[in-house]
Design a protein around this motif. Structure first.
Motif, short mmCIF file in Angstrom:
data_model
loop_
_atom_site.label_atom_id
_atom_site.label_comp_id
_atom_site.label_asym_id
_atom_site.label_seq_id
_atom_site.Cartn_x
_atom_site.Cartn_y
_atom_site.Cartn_z
N GLU A 52 0.80 -1.21 0.00
CA GLU A 52 0.00 0.00 0.00
C GLU A 52 0.84 1.27 0.00
N PHE A 53 0.17 2.37 -0.34
CA PHE A 53 0.71 3.72 -0.27
C PHE A 53 -0.14 4.44 0.77
N ALA A 54 0.48 5.13 1.73
CA ALA A 54 -0.28 5.74 2.82
C ALA A 54 0.14 7.18 3.06
N VAL A 55 -0.84 7.97 3.46
CA VAL A 55 -0.63 9.37 3.81
C VAL A 55 -1.26 9.58 5.18
N GLU A 56 -0.49 10.15 6.12
CA GLU A 56 -0.99 10.44 7.45
C GLU A 56 -0.92 11.94 7.69
N PHE A 57 -2.05 12.52 8.09
CA PHE A 57 -2.13 13.94 8.41
C PHE A 57 -2.28 14.07 9.93
N VAL A 128 -4.88 7.87 5.32
CA VAL A 128 -5.48 7.56 4.03
C VAL A 128 -4.59 6.51 3.36
N THR A 129 -5.19 5.35 3.01
CA THR A 129 -4.40 4.27 2.41
C THR A 129 -4.96 3.89 1.04
N PHE A 130 -4.03 3.59 0.16
CA PHE A 130 -4.34 3.14 -1.20
C PHE A 130 -3.66 1.80 -1.40
N PRO A 131 -4.40 0.73 -1.70
CA PRO A 131 -3.73 -0.55 -1.99
C PRO A 131 -3.00 -0.48 -3.33
N ARG A 132 -1.93 -1.23 -3.41
CA ARG A 132 -1.17 -1.30 -4.66
C ARG A 132 -1.96 -2.06 -5.72
#
Length: 154
Positions: A52-57, A128-132
């Protein structure tokens, strides 16, 4: 230690992140105040794993109802407001917290499934996570070039 991108599109993402860091630094050091900008700017962590690709705010003291999360093309857009909760009638000796509207954008790499994005807000952190994508061959595809006829030209 800096990570050196292997893919051409990753170089563009790295440049985008570095430019964000420069503007964030200017805003945090007070350089932005010269232009009338004194807004809250949440910290962002961006990382990826094999899956996954993840963004943490980091959003301490912000209510979920004051946030708006959107996906436009390959850009993740977080907008919101950190409300001023300073006390009336109090003489502050130090007030380092910032308040106001904010907007953070993060470029999402083409190797993720945009349709399967998930967001979770817990203890002041929005993740916010996006699976590969399982088939990375969908990222770049060959386009066949057909032979055109000259009949349509004048």
């Amino acid at each position: 230690m800096a990570v050196i991108p292997k893919e051409p599109l990753d170089w563009l993402s790295l440049l985008h992140l570095q430019m964000d860091e420069v503007f964030d630094y200017i805003a945090r050091t007070g350089g932005g105040e010269r232009w009338g900008e004194c807004e809250y700017l949440p910290a962002v962590d961006i990382f990826e794993t094999l899956d996954e690709f993840a963004v943490e705010f980091e959003l301490p003291g912000i209510e979920q109802s004051d946030l708006s999360l959107k996906l436009c093309c390959n850009m993740l857009i977080l907008e919101g407001v950190k409300r001023d909760d300073t006390r009336d009638g109090v003489s502050y000796r130090c007030l380092e917290r910032r308040f106001g509207r904010f907007c953070r954008t993060v470029e999402i790499p083409p190797t993720v499934d945009l349709g399967a994005v998930k967001a979770c807000f817990r203890q002041g952190v929005l993740v916010v996570t996006f699976p590969r994508l399982s088939d990375r061959g969908k990222i770049i595809r060959e386009i066949p070039i057909e032979q055109g006829d000259d009949n349509g030209r004048d």
